[in-house]
Design a protein around this motif. Structure first.
Motif, PDB file in Angstrom:
ATOM      1  N   VAL A 648      -6.975   6.983 -17.873  1.00 31.52           N
ATOM      2  CA  VAL A 648      -6.139   6.022 -17.167  1.00 31.52           C
ATOM      3  C   VAL A 648      -5.783   6.593 -15.806  1.00 31.52           C
ATOM      4  CG1 VAL A 648      -3.892   4.873 -17.113  1.00 31.52           C
ATOM      5  CG2 VAL A 648      -5.207   4.941 -19.229  1.00 31.52           C
ATOM      6  N   SER A 649      -6.054   5.837 -14.767  1.00 29.74           N
ATOM      7  CA  SER A 649      -5.703   6.227 -13.407  1.00 29.74           C
ATOM      8  C   SER A 649      -5.092   5.020 -12.704  1.00 29.74           C
ATOM      9  CB  SER A 649      -6.942   6.693 -12.624  1.00 29.74           C
ATOM     10  OG  SER A 649      -7.532   7.810 -13.246  1.00 29.74           O
ATOM     11  N   ILE A 650      -4.320   5.279 -11.661  1.00 29.12           N
ATOM     12  CA  ILE A 650      -3.804   4.201 -10.822  1.00 29.12           C
ATOM     13  C   ILE A 650      -4.694   4.172  -9.592  1.00 29.12           C
ATOM     14  CG2 ILE A 650      -1.782   3.220  -9.685  1.00 29.12           C
ATOM     15  CD1 ILE A 650      -0.017   4.922 -11.445  1.00 29.12           C
ATOM     16  N   GLU A 651      -5.691   3.295  -9.634  1.00 27.89           N
ATOM     17  CA  GLU A 651      -6.705   3.277  -8.584  1.00 27.89           C
ATOM     18  C   GLU A 651      -6.189   2.637  -7.303  1.00 27.89           C
ATOM     19  OE1 GLU A 651      -9.353   4.851  -8.869  1.00 27.89           O
ATOM     20  OE2 GLU A 651      -9.668   5.138 -11.010  1.00 27.89           O
ATOM     21  N   GLY A 652      -5.536   1.491  -7.439  1.00 27.38           N
ATOM     22  CA  GLY A 652      -5.017   0.798  -6.260  1.00 27.38           C
ATOM     23  C   GLY A 652      -3.557   1.132  -6.042  1.00 27.38           C
ATOM     24  N   GLU A 653      -2.757   0.090  -5.820  1.00 23.94           N
ATOM     25  CA  GLU A 653      -1.326   0.297  -5.596  1.00 23.94           C
ATOM     26  C   GLU A 653      -0.550   0.351  -6.902  1.00 23.94           C
ATOM     27  OE1 GLU A 653       0.110  -2.681  -2.956  1.00 23.94           O
ATOM     28  OE2 GLU A 653      -1.124  -2.019  -1.253  1.00 23.94           O
ATOM     29  N   SER A 654      -1.131  -0.191  -7.981  1.00 20.64           N
ATOM     30  CA  SER A 654      -0.402  -0.231  -9.248  1.00 20.64           C
ATOM     31  C   SER A 654      -1.359  -0.378 -10.408  1.00 20.64           C
ATOM     32  CB  SER A 654       0.583  -1.412  -9.246  1.00 20.64           C
ATOM     33  OG  SER A 654      -0.112  -2.649  -9.172  1.00 20.64           O
ATOM     34  N   VAL A 655      -0.820  -0.222 -11.622  1.00 22.66           N
ATOM     35  CA  VAL A 655      -1.589  -0.452 -12.834  1.00 22.66           C
ATOM     36  C   VAL A 655      -0.665  -1.091 -13.857  1.00 22.66           C
ATOM     37  CG1 VAL A 655      -1.086   1.814 -13.855  1.00 22.66           C
ATOM     38  CG2 VAL A 655      -3.172   0.595 -14.512  1.00 22.66           C
ATOM     39  N   LYS A 656      -1.215  -2.003 -14.664  1.00 21.10           N
ATOM     40  CA  LYS A 656      -0.444  -2.646 -15.724  1.00 21.10           C
ATOM     41  C   LYS A 656      -0.947  -2.156 -17.077  1.00 21.10           C
ATOM     42  CE  LYS A 656       0.748  -6.929 -13.256  1.00 21.10           C
ATOM     43  NZ  LYS A 656       0.690  -8.416 -13.286  1.00 21.10           N
ATOM     44  N   LEU A 657      -0.015  -1.804 -17.954  1.00 22.52           N
ATOM     45  CA  LEU A 657      -0.351  -1.296 -19.276  1.00 22.52           C
ATOM     46  C   LEU A 657       0.386  -2.106 -20.333  1.00 22.52           C
ATOM     47  CD1 LEU A 657       0.119   2.476 -18.435  1.00 22.52           C
ATOM     48  CD2 LEU A 657      -2.072   1.295 -18.670  1.00 22.52           C
ATOM     49  N   SER A 658      -0.357  -2.546 -21.352  1.00 24.58           N
ATOM     50  CA  SER A 658       0.257  -3.231 -22.487  1.00 24.58           C
ATOM     51  C   SER A 658       0.701  -2.164 -23.485  1.00 24.58           C
ATOM     52  CB  SER A 658      -0.745  -4.189 -23.144  1.00 24.58           C
ATOM     53  OG  SER A 658      -0.176  -4.800 -24.283  1.00 24.58           O
ATOM     54  N   LEU A 659       2.015  -2.089 -23.730  1.00 23.88           N
ATOM     55  CA  LEU A 659       2.566  -1.048 -24.580  1.00 23.88           C
ATOM     56  C   LEU A 659       3.444  -1.634 -25.672  1.00 23.88           C
ATOM     57  CD1 LEU A 659       3.708   1.532 -21.863  1.00 23.88           C
ATOM     58  CD2 LEU A 659       1.546   1.494 -23.109  1.00 23.88           C
ATOM     59  N   GLU A 660       3.562  -0.895 -26.762  1.00 24.17           N
ATOM     60  CA  GLU A 660       4.468  -1.281 -27.832  1.00 24.17           C
ATOM     61  C   GLU A 660       5.896  -1.279 -27.312  1.00 24.17           C
ATOM     62  OE1 GLU A 660       5.446   0.021 -32.474  1.00 24.17           O
ATOM     63  OE2 GLU A 660       4.132   1.251 -31.206  1.00 24.17           O
ATOM     64  N   CYS A 661       6.672  -2.231 -27.735  1.00 19.65           N
ATOM     65  CA  CYS A 661       8.051  -2.322 -27.271  1.00 19.65           C
ATOM     66  C   CYS A 661       8.816  -1.053 -27.619  1.00 19.65           C
ATOM     67  CB  CYS A 661       8.748  -3.534 -27.909  1.00 19.65           C
ATOM     68  SG  CYS A 661       8.047  -5.109 -27.416  1.00 19.65           S
ATOM     69  N   GLY A 662       9.668  -0.612 -26.698  1.00 21.96           N
ATOM     70  CA  GLY A 662      10.454   0.590 -26.952  1.00 21.96           C
ATOM     71  C   GLY A 662      10.930   1.231 -25.671  1.00 21.96           C
ATOM     72  N   HIS A 663      11.501   2.423 -25.811  1.00 25.47           N
ATOM     73  CA  HIS A 663      12.047   3.186 -24.690  1.00 25.47           C
ATOM     74  C   HIS A 663      11.031   4.248 -24.288  1.00 25.47           C
ATOM     75  CE1 HIS A 663      15.221   4.677 -22.088  1.00 25.47           C
ATOM     76  NE2 HIS A 663      15.054   5.900 -22.568  1.00 25.47           N
ATOM     77  N   TYR A 664      10.785   4.397 -22.985  1.00 26.89           N
ATOM     78  CA  TYR A 664       9.719   5.266 -22.505  1.00 26.89           C
ATOM     79  C   TYR A 664      10.212   6.237 -21.435  1.00 26.89           C
ATOM     80  CZ  TYR A 664       6.253   2.460 -24.962  1.00 26.89           C
ATOM     81  OH  TYR A 664       5.530   1.838 -25.937  1.00 26.89           O
ATOM     82  N   ARG A 665       9.514   7.379 -21.377  1.00 23.84           N
ATOM     83  CA  ARG A 665       9.699   8.348 -20.301  1.00 23.84           C
ATOM     84  C   ARG A 665       8.364   8.529 -19.583  1.00 23.84           C
ATOM     85  NH1 ARG A 665      10.843  14.047 -22.480  1.00 23.84           N
ATOM     86  NH2 ARG A 665       8.587  14.021 -22.764  1.00 23.84           N
ATOM     87  N   ILE A 666       8.395   8.368 -18.268  1.00 30.26           N
ATOM     88  CA  ILE A 666       7.208   8.614 -17.450  1.00 30.26           C
ATOM     89  C   ILE A 666       7.442   9.914 -16.700  1.00 30.26           C
ATOM     90  CG2 ILE A 666       5.785   7.804 -15.542  1.00 30.26           C
ATOM     91  CD1 ILE A 666       7.813   5.372 -17.678  1.00 30.26           C
TER      92      ILE A 666
END
Length: 850
Positions: A648-666
């Motif tokens: 997974v890379s952010i090629e352009g200005e952004s990327v959209k990811l379908s994720l399971e509902c919940g709390h996340y840390r990036i």
């Protein structure tokens, strides 16, 4: 006495517990005990007593008895056999498992070759000779995460460090030398890990670089990195690991901490309290560092009645995460200055702020002192090294490659190109692939054969068999017309599900399920999911997380880890013609029905609820690559778990990811030239059916830099002409200069990193000078791969009289190892330099160029 009476009683008691656990496979596992002598029986019961559940399911007793008989026999053959008693023999000679490799009986074959070479040597020299044998068989090359068996490494003639050390440990045990694989699970100063071998010699453990033979022990290119380690460990399948300190122990395994063999260490203590300051018993404490852009737990330990837990570690920074009942607390610990840390866990989960910054500084380490060998010993090494290359090269010459592969493929029109590539990938396993293509029963299925083989990973070609391929092909082909080709090939025909060893399971599952079940599972795959969960209870989460229980064995045993149960569900679906897949990203499974994928999770089938996370670059010119400078982790049971989002890379200005509902840390990271790492943590929630947008950045801090004048040394062209370095560089054109020692693992790492980052190198097209030790180094296979994709690289040869010490010293590089690589950002002026084992050099050279 081989085993003390006290130890025998413990083995017998534990064995009876395991016999009950494995009663579903009683005949296959335990009937061989009726044929054993008393000594063989206690050894076999020892193996069973501490055997991982997946091995109880995957293999039969006859295989384990072979290991027992050989270990007992070789103990009587070797001069040091009377020293091999108790835990030493059981854990490090008898034990069949080394890593997460597929288990095959290799010991007789290895001993037949090795015993004539070592039987008249002392233990020290026998270890050295065995490692030269290993180098005759294999050298370093990066491979995927599934660990190849020793036999497969021999067929490949290469392996990554975890496979080389598995081979070396197996070889030593085959001749009765106690041996173990030791492992730095993650480094703190660079993004990688490493494994090597320790051998027991006359009362002491000594280390060696596996398949990297030297004429002395306790030496290797990895000494400086190891001295910066925060954990180096080995594992014993036993509750009797000896008197060495353990990271933890369970009823099956002991993780032994051997960091003090390599680094300055300290015992730190973490005291966990509740919100009111009371000691928190049975809280979990994770000792984490940042590696591959994730907070990785070196250890995950429970607090005692006083709320305390201790850990032996190195003198660098750690992040401490204490958690219990869904709540957690984090704190950074500088082990250089701190012995203890008190941390309070709130009563309930407390939402973090939007973001937080963190800087992690690795241990400084120490420069190894190495003994200079006499010239005659060096000459002997060069002779043995050259002979090993010749032996391995002779075996590789038998493989199907180039014209030989093309000639074989010419019989398989119109798939000549694909078949040639396939037979080349098979390496020493080519006969199995040939048998599959030439099989008369499946003669009319050439297209399907090529499609099936096209779904395999590279390593699969080297240890799969014709019969396994046939079983999958013949069971799947009847469903070809039911789906489009992509769905059929990837989610029904494909034998690989996760990272498991590929086995035949379709005929066995078809025989296992009755007709009513087959109809019900085809109509409603969720019924198959519930069947698996009901018939296979959740067992131990093995420390060897990449070992999967085989589908049929899992049903027989009735117990297995979460990943194995999910692989079984997918196997049942594909066997019955239902497209299905294992979703590594969120550890779920999915089946295909009526034009859409339905993800399942839970002990009872429930569809996964998802939302969308949109990550937006704060700096559009900043590259974002998963595991290189960012990761995403989901909060589960109070602790963050990194999602496995490979590629997974952010090629352009952004990327959209379908994720399971919940709390996340990036987590975003930026590692500097000295190993210091600057991180930023972002927090957000993903909710059902909604899209959340988050702007992320990489922290840019002032980096250390030093400008060094380069002496204008002479180098040779490959044709033997003399040049000066100043003639090779142009004004105002930055250059990368690298002195290489081909076939050595550190140089191999650099070359492989350049291969992995080839698109970035092609885009930047930097001026690159490779300076070799000898003109014949041009023939090194890995170097040839680099030159093929980056043909603009210029090659020269270092003159013998040129000494690089001044450059090492100017950059304060104390471990004077190859490769030595630097950025020349002005004519004859180097600004950044790296040497030896320093994972990430390939990327850093580009990062700091110009």
């Amino acid at each position: 006495m081989l085993v003390s009476l006290e130890h025998q009683k413990a083995i017998e008691a534990r064995f009876e517990e395991v016999r009950e656990i494995a009663k579903g496979r009683s005949e296959a596992l335990f009937s061989v005990l009726d044929t054993c002598t008393e000594e063989e029986a206690i050894c076999l019961k020892y193996l069973y007593a501490y055997m991982p559940e997946h091995d109880l399911a995957n293999y039969d007793g006859a295989l384990f008895l072979q290991f027992v008989k050989q270990a007992l026999a070789v103990r009587k053959m070797v001069p040091w056999g009377d020293k091999l008693t108790g835990e030493l023999f059981l854990n490090y000679v008898l034990q069949y498992r080394i890593n997460n490799e597929n288990i095959e009986f290799y010991k007789d074959a290895f001993a037949d070759e090795l015993l004539p070479r070592v039987k008249d040597l002392n233990m020290h020299d026998a270890v050295i000779e065995t490692n030269y044998w290993c180098f005759e068989k294999a050298t370093y090359q990066s491979t995927d995460i599934r660990t190849a068996s020793p036999f497969t490494v021999l067929r490949n003639t290469y392996g990554r460090c975890g496979e080389e050390s598995t081979l070396c440990t197996a070889a030593l045990r085959s001749v009765g030398i106690p041996a173990r694989q030791v492992y730095a699970p993650r480094w703190a100063h660079c993004d990688d890990n490493h494994a090597w071998t320790e051998a027991w010699i006359d009362g002491e453990w000594h280390f060696l670089g596996a398949c990297e033979p030297e004429m002395q022990l306790d030496t290797g290119w990895f000494l400086l990195p190891a001295s910066k380690g925060m954990l180096i460990h080995t594992r014993a399948f036993s509750t009797f690991p000896g008197d060495e300190p353990c990271v933890y122990q369970t009823e099956r395994i002991a993780e032994v901490n051997v960091l003090d063999h390599y680094a300055e260490v300290k015992t730190i203590t973490v005291k966990v309290t509740d919100a009111k300051g009371n000691p928190l018993t049975d809280a979990k404490v994770r000792f984490e560092l940042i590696n591959y852009s994730e907070l990785y737990p070196l250890a995950d330990l429970k607090t005692n009645a006083q709320g305390e837990v201790s850990f032996i570690t190195g003198l660098g920074d750690l992040m401490i995460c204490a958690y219990k009942d869904g709540a957690h607390a984090y704190a950074k610990m500088d082990v250089r200055t701190m012995d203890t840390l008190e941390i309070a866990v709130p009563d309930t989960f407390v939402v973090e702020g939007d973001q937080a910054d963190l800087t992690m500084i690795p241990a400084e380490g120490k420069v190894p002192t190495e003994t200079e060998l006499p010239e005659e010993v060096k000459a002997m090494h060069e002779q043995k090294h050259a002979r090993a290359l010749e032996i391995r090269g002779g075996f590789k010459a038998t493989f199907y490659a180039g014209e030989k592969a093309a000639e074989f493929a010419s019989h398989y029109t119109p798939f000549e190109k694909e078949v040639a590539e396939i037979i080349e990938k098979a390496l020493g396993n080519y006969q199995e692939i040939i048998n599959f293509f030439q099989d008369s029963e499946t003669k009319g299925l050439l297209e399907e054969k090529v499609s099936l083989l096209g779904t395999l990973n590279k390593k699969d070609f080297t240890d799969i068999t014709c019969e396994i391929l046939k079983a999958h092909l013949q069971a799947a082909v009847e469903y070809k017309e039911d789906f489009d080709n992509v769905t059929f090939v990837n989610y029904i025909l494909a034998p690989r599900i996760a990272s498991e060893m590929i086995e035949s399971y379709r005929p066995e599952l078809l025989a296992r399920l009755d007709e009513t079940q087959k109809v019900a599972f085809r109509q409603n795959p969720e019924a198959a999911y519930n069947y698996v969960m009901a018939n296979v209870k959740h067992g131990e989460e093995t420390n060897y997380s990449l070992v999967y229980t085989r589908p049929v064995g899992l049903l027989d045993l009735g117990i297995g880890n979460d990943a194995s149960r999910k692989v079984l569900f997918v196997a049942i679906c594909r066997t019955l013609g239902v497209p299905a897949k294992y979703v590594r990203e969120n550890n779920t499974v999915a089946y295909y029905k009526e034009g859409r994928w339905i993800n399942l999770t839970g002990e009872v089938a429930a569809e996964v609820q998802t939302g969308t996370l949109k990550l937006v670059k704060g700096d559009v010119d900043q590259a974002f690559d998963y595991y290189r400078n960012f990761t995403i982790a989901k909060l589960t049971d109070g602790v963050y778990t990194t999602l496995e989002l490979d590629n997974v890379s952010i090629e352009g200005e952004s990327v959209k990811l379908s994720l399971e509902c919940g709390h996340y840390r990036i987590l975003t990271t930026n590692r500097q030239a000295d190993g210091t790492l600057h991180a930023r943590m972002y927090y957000t929630d993903v909710t059902l059916g909604e899209e959340v947008s988050l702007t992320i950045e990489v922290r840019h801090e002032e980096d250390t830099k030093k400008v060094v004048e380069i002496s204008d040394e002479e180098v040779m062209t490959l044709e033997g002409e003399t040049r000066r370095v100043s003639e090779l560089v142009a004004d105002n054109v930055p250059a990368i200069v690298a002195y290489l020692e081909v076939s050595g693992e550190p140089t191999e790492h650099l070359l492989n990193e350049m291969l992995e980052g080839v698109e970035k190198y092609r885009q930047a097209m930097p001026h690159i000078l490779f300076i070799l030790k000898d003109a014949k180094d041009i023939n090194d296979p890995t170097l040839q791969k680099v030159l093929k994709v980056l043909p603009h690289i210029e090659l020269y040869v270092k003159k013998d009289e040129v000494v690089l010490d001044a450059l090492y010293e100017a950059f304060e590089i104390h471990d004077k190892k190859y490769p030595l690589a630097y950025d020349m950002n002005a004519p004859m002026k180097a600004q950044y330099a790296w040497a030896g084992y320093n994972v990430g050099i390939g990327e850093l050279l580009l990062k700091y160029l110009g």
